[in-house]
Design an enzyme around this catalytic site. Structure first.
Site, PDB file in Angstrom:
ATOM      1  N   THR A  95       0.850  -1.188   0.000  1.00 24.14           N
ATOM      2  CA  THR A  95       0.000   0.000   0.000  1.00 24.14           C
ATOM      3  C   THR A  95       0.887   1.240   0.000  1.00 24.14           C
ATOM      4  OG1 THR A  95      -1.634  -1.187   1.306  1.00 24.14           O
ATOM      5  CG2 THR A  95      -1.884   1.218   1.147  1.00 24.14           C
ATOM      6  N   LYS A 170      -7.422   1.547  -3.391  1.00 26.78           N
ATOM      7  CA  LYS A 170      -6.929   1.122  -2.064  1.00 26.78           C
ATOM      8  C   LYS A 170      -7.045   2.280  -1.052  1.00 26.78           C
ATOM      9  CE  LYS A 170      -4.843  -1.451   0.990  1.00 26.78           C
ATOM     10  NZ  LYS A 170      -5.660  -2.363   1.786  1.00 26.78           N
TER      11      LYS A 170
HETATM   12  P1  NAP Z   1       4.998  -6.135   7.862  1.00 28.04           P
HETATM   13  O1  NAP Z   1       4.662  -7.453   8.445  1.00 28.04           O
HETATM   14  O2  NAP Z   1       5.479  -5.074   8.767  1.00 28.04           O
HETATM   15  O3  NAP Z   1       6.114  -6.387   6.711  1.00 28.04           O
HETATM   16  C1  NAP Z   1       6.787  -5.308   6.113  1.00 28.04           C
HETATM   17  C2  NAP Z   1       7.829  -5.817   5.134  1.00 28.04           C
HETATM   18  O4  NAP Z   1       8.637  -4.686   4.709  1.00 28.04           O
HETATM   19  C3  NAP Z   1       8.807  -6.822   5.759  1.00 28.04           C
HETATM   20  O5  NAP Z   1       9.250  -7.713   4.777  1.00 28.04           O
HETATM   21  C4  NAP Z   1       9.946  -5.909   6.205  1.00 28.04           C
HETATM   22  O6  NAP Z   1      11.183  -6.548   6.365  1.00 28.04           O
HETATM   23  C5  NAP Z   1      10.015  -4.964   5.027  1.00 28.04           C
HETATM   24  N1  NAP Z   1      10.758  -3.754   5.398  1.00 28.04           N
HETATM   25  C6  NAP Z   1      10.390  -2.793   6.292  1.00 28.04           C
HETATM   26  N2  NAP Z   1      11.352  -1.842   6.360  1.00 28.04           N
HETATM   27  C7  NAP Z   1      12.340  -2.222   5.506  1.00 28.04           C
HETATM   28  C8  NAP Z   1      13.575  -1.662   5.116  1.00 28.04           C
HETATM   29  N3  NAP Z   1      14.000  -0.481   5.617  1.00 28.04           N
HETATM   30  N4  NAP Z   1      14.325  -2.317   4.203  1.00 28.04           N
HETATM   31  C9  NAP Z   1      13.895  -3.499   3.685  1.00 28.04           C
HETATM   32  N5  NAP Z   1      12.734  -4.090   3.994  1.00 28.04           N
HETATM   33  C10 NAP Z   1      11.960  -3.459   4.897  1.00 28.04           C
HETATM   34  O7  NAP Z   1       3.786  -5.522   7.063  1.00 28.04           O
HETATM   35  P2  NAP Z   1       2.541  -6.249   6.342  1.00 28.04           P
HETATM   36  O8  NAP Z   1       1.411  -6.283   7.294  1.00 28.04           O
HETATM   37  O9  NAP Z   1       2.993  -7.485   5.673  1.00 28.04           O
HETATM   38  O10 NAP Z   1       2.202  -5.128   5.245  1.00 28.04           O
HETATM   39  C11 NAP Z   1       2.972  -4.943   4.080  1.00 28.04           C
HETATM   40  C12 NAP Z   1       2.264  -3.931   3.194  1.00 28.04           C
HETATM   41  O11 NAP Z   1       0.945  -4.404   2.884  1.00 28.04           O
HETATM   42  C13 NAP Z   1       2.068  -2.553   3.813  1.00 28.04           C
HETATM   43  O12 NAP Z   1       2.137  -1.594   2.791  1.00 28.04           O
HETATM   44  C14 NAP Z   1       0.645  -2.626   4.375  1.00 28.04           C
HETATM   45  O13 NAP Z   1       0.063  -1.340   4.492  1.00 28.04           O
HETATM   46  C15 NAP Z   1      -0.025  -3.471   3.315  1.00 28.04           C
HETATM   47  N6  NAP Z   1      -1.203  -4.242   3.735  1.00 28.04           N
HETATM   48  C16 NAP Z   1      -1.220  -4.905   4.915  1.00 28.04           C
HETATM   49  C17 NAP Z   1      -2.343  -5.643   5.273  1.00 28.04           C
HETATM   50  C18 NAP Z   1      -2.435  -6.390   6.587  1.00 28.04           C
HETATM   51  O14 NAP Z   1      -3.565  -6.715   6.985  1.00 28.04           O
HETATM   52  N7  NAP Z   1      -1.333  -6.706   7.260  1.00 28.04           N
HETATM   53  C19 NAP Z   1      -3.450  -5.701   4.418  1.00 28.04           C
HETATM   54  C20 NAP Z   1      -3.389  -5.022   3.188  1.00 28.04           C
HETATM   55  C21 NAP Z   1      -2.251  -4.298   2.866  1.00 28.04           C
HETATM   56  P3  NAP Z   1      11.602  -7.156   7.814  1.00 28.04           P
HETATM   57  O15 NAP Z   1      10.928  -8.479   7.887  1.00 28.04           O
HETATM   58  O16 NAP Z   1      13.077  -7.206   7.745  1.00 28.04           O
HETATM   59  O17 NAP Z   1      11.085  -6.180   8.846  1.00 28.04           O
END
Ligand code: NAP
Length: 289
Positions: A95, A170
């Site tokens: 997102t 979105k």
């Molecule tokens: P998450 O669990 O926090 O995962 C974030 C990802 O980004 C991880 O792979 C993390 O790596 C990586 N990352 C963060 N900072 C970084 C950096 N500086 N360099 C390299 N990699 C980095 O988040 P999520 O819930 O999966 O969400 C991911 C995306 O999908 C977001 O944009 C969120 O808004 C969207 N989304 C989430 C949901 C939901 O329900 N969770 C639903 C729809 C959309 P590490 O593992 O090393 O931290």
């Protein structure tokens, strides 16, 4: 066809696992290697760097947290854009905001890459079941190349229009999501502080037509007070920031969204950023004004 997946957080790890279950060979990269190791046991191959992950890929999928992180991983000498194969297809499922999508797609095009924005609606459990709703912007031909993979990770693929249009949708969805979580929390708080029983309020509200399926999924979190993240509160705050940026760029005002953003911001400042979005309830209840 060589497929690469970058970003194995809550959503990405489950989406990648489904691609493997669906019979695809996958090369994966994640900043924290432990999460990639977990997928190795399911058959994923691990890339040692972003360059190694993207250089031979025909399709590369990113599920990273924010525009800032995507810039970090995509731009520069060691980034996706300078190292991916010409004519490969980059599907960004994170997102971000529409103007950022347009900027990244233009940079990708300059380097000879194709680009789709394909953010998702649906959280951890839905991702695990392969039932996400994809909101896609980009060329028909690119979507047709992506479709077999999106169909494994999702139950519905919606083509909204040109690059950026998936992300516009979105923004629309997450405006409702973030505000409704606060409205629900305020309503329960009102009931409890005026003397009603918390579980009765939550149960009756959840049965009522004013509550969405998303909020019903949060019922057990409110009851158990276990706010382990499915969708982190800090990402709700990020999304409201991106929605307001989009509103500014569209020359409109979203006053309720601005208030909602600051409420999540205060909860984040109070240490709740890594908890689930539903922890906003606990935050509001704990504050006596
Ligand atoms: P998450 O669990 O926090 O995962 C974030 C990802 O980004 C991880 O792979 C993390 O790596 C990586 N990352 C963060 N900072 C970084 C950096 N500086 N360099 C390299 N990699 C980095 O988040 P999520 O819930 O999966 O969400 C991911 C995306 O999908 C977001 O944009 C969120 O808004 C969207 N989304 C989430 C949901 C939901 O329900 N969770 C639903 C729809 C959309 P590490 O593992 O090393 O931290």
């Amino acid at each position: 066809m060589k497929i690469t997946f970058i970003g194995l957080g809550i959503m990405g790890s489950r989406m990648a696992a489904n691609l493997i279950k669906g019979g695809n060979e996958l090369l994966v990269w994640n900043r924290s290697q432990g999460k990639a190791e977990a997928l190795k046991q399911s058959g994923a191959k691990l890339a040692s760097s972003v360059v190694a992950a993207v250089k031979d890929a025909d399709i590369l999928i990113t599920m990273l947290s924010s525009p800032e992180v995507i810039e970090e991983i995509a731009l520069g000498k060691e980034g996706i854009i300078m190292n991916a194969k010409k004519n490969s297809l980059w599907i960004n499922t994170s997102t971000v905001n529409p103007s950022f999508v347009e900027e990244m797609a233009a940079k990708a095009k300059e380097a000879g890459l194709r680009y789709l924005d394909a953010p998702v609606s649906g959280s951890k459990g839905v991702a695990e079941k392969g039932e996400l709703i994809f909101l896609v912007g980009g060329d028909n031909k690119d979507l047709e190349d992506a479709r077999p993979l999106l169909s494994i990770m999702g139950k519905s693929i919606n083509h909204l229009g040109k690059v950026g249009d998936g992300t516009k949708m979105k923004m629309v969805i997450n405006l409702v999501l973030a505000q409704s979580m606060i409205a629900f929390s305020e309503a329960v708080n009102l009931g409890v502080t005026s003397g009603l029983d918390e579980s009765s309020i939550v149960n009756i509200l959840s049965e009522s037509p004013v509550v969405s399926p998303f909020l019903k999924l949060k019922k057990s979190k409110l009851e158990s007070k276990n706010f382990s993240p499915e969708f982190s509160l800090k990402w709700a705050h990020k999304d409201l920031h991106l929605i307001l940026q989009t509103a500014y760029e569209s020359n409109i005002s979203l006053p309720l969204t601005a208030i909602a953003k600051e409420v999540y911001g205060m909860a984040k400042q109070d240490g709740k950023g890594d908890e689930d979005i539903s922890a906003i309830y606990e935050y509001l209840v704990s504050k006596k004004f």
